[in-house]
Design a protein around this motif. Structure first.
Motif, short mmCIF file in Angstrom:
data_model
loop_
_atom_site.label_atom_id
_atom_site.label_comp_id
_atom_site.label_asym_id
_atom_site.label_seq_id
_atom_site.Cartn_x
_atom_site.Cartn_y
_atom_site.Cartn_z
N SER A 131 -1.94 -1.60 2.49
CA SER A 131 -2.75 -0.48 2.95
C SER A 131 -3.50 0.14 1.78
CB SER A 131 -1.87 0.57 3.61
OG SER A 131 -1.19 0.02 4.70
N TYR A 132 -4.68 0.64 2.06
CA TYR A 132 -5.52 1.21 1.01
C TYR A 132 -5.97 2.61 1.40
CZ TYR A 132 -5.73 -3.41 -1.02
OH TYR A 132 -5.39 -4.60 -1.59
N GLY A 133 -6.25 3.40 0.37
CA GLY A 133 -6.78 4.74 0.56
C GLY A 133 -8.28 4.72 0.33
N PRO A 134 -8.88 5.87 0.19
CA PRO A 134 -10.34 5.93 0.00
C PRO A 134 -10.75 5.40 -1.36
CG PRO A 134 -9.39 8.10 -0.25
CD PRO A 134 -8.28 7.20 0.19
N SER A 135 -11.93 4.79 -1.41
CA SER A 135 -12.48 4.36 -2.68
C SER A 135 -13.19 5.54 -3.33
CB SER A 135 -13.48 3.22 -2.47
OG SER A 135 -14.61 3.68 -1.77
N SER A 157 -8.89 2.05 -3.23
CA SER A 157 -7.74 2.35 -4.07
C SER A 157 -6.47 2.11 -3.27
CB SER A 157 -7.78 3.81 -4.52
OG SER A 157 -8.97 4.08 -5.20
N THR A 158 -5.46 1.56 -3.91
CA THR A 158 -4.21 1.33 -3.19
C THR A 158 -3.53 2.66 -2.90
OG1 THR A 158 -2.91 1.14 -5.21
CG2 THR A 158 -3.86 -0.89 -4.34
N LEU A 159 -2.70 2.67 -1.87
CA LEU A 159 -2.01 3.90 -1.50
C LEU A 159 -1.04 4.37 -2.58
CD1 LEU A 159 -1.15 3.67 2.30
CD2 LEU A 159 -2.77 5.15 1.16
N THR A 160 -0.65 3.50 -3.50
CA THR A 160 0.27 3.91 -4.56
C THR A 160 -0.35 4.98 -5.45
OG1 THR A 160 -0.46 2.06 -5.91
CG2 THR A 160 1.53 1.75 -4.60
#
Length: 187
Positions: free
Chosen positions: A154-158, A84-87
């Protein structure tokens, strides 16, 4: 309903009795598995949503799915392996007064919360629109002047990674529910 794969070689009467027991128990087992799979999905969605800072429960619910195969007496709970995107985890946009015009507000990064109620400030973070029109976020370190280069987003956790972390926590709870549902359907 299902194949009669339960048998003992050389003992025809015992094999026949095992097939009879399985055919009697199979509907109760199938219903217990079906009920438990649905309960497991709901429990997984709640656990992921409560631990991680996804903005909506429906996003997590859409990405954790259930597949029930009563013919083989099995069910699978699985999720999407896409980061998931950081947004999705932004709490607030941070601003500060400009150095040249103090009355003007300029961007000073974002406050991002990956885990619920634990926010971190990323001063060099900024949002931009990706090639396919989605909102992405990148983080520029202090002293990095390469503003013309396309930043690595940058990405967050899936959802799948989050599900993998909480799976041991909900495993025993789902097992107890399966035992309880089987007991109810057998009587």
């Amino acid at each position: 309903m299902a194949s009669n794969k339960v048998h003992l070689r050389g003992f025809e009467s015992v094999s026949k009795e095992l097939r009879r027991i399985r055919s009697q128990q199979e509907p109760a087992i199938a219903q217990a598995i079906k009920d438990t799979a649905i309960y497991g999905q709901i429990t997984a969605v709640d656990a992921v949503f409560n631990r991680y800072s996804f903005k909506s429960r429906s996003y997590v619910d859409d990405n954790i799915r259930v597949q029930i195969e009563t013919r083989f007496l099995q069910a699978r709970i699985y999720s999407r392996y896409r980061a998931s995107t950081l947004t999705r985890f932004v709490n607030t946009r941070r601003t500060r007064n400009a150095k040249t015009k103090p009355a003007r507000q300029v961007s000073s990064g974002y406050s991002i919360s990956l885990l619920r109620n634990q926010s971190h400030i990323f001063r060099g973070a900024f949002q931009f629109t990706g090639r396919n029109g989605n909102a992405l976020m990148a983080i520029r370190e202090k002293g990095d002047n390469s503003w013309r280069d396309i930043q690595q987003s940058s990405y967050g956790p899936s959802v799948a990674g989050s599900f993998g972390v909480i799976r041991p926590e909900i495993d025993e709870k789902i097992g107890l529910y399966l035992r309880k549902r089987y007991t109810q359907h057998i009587t």
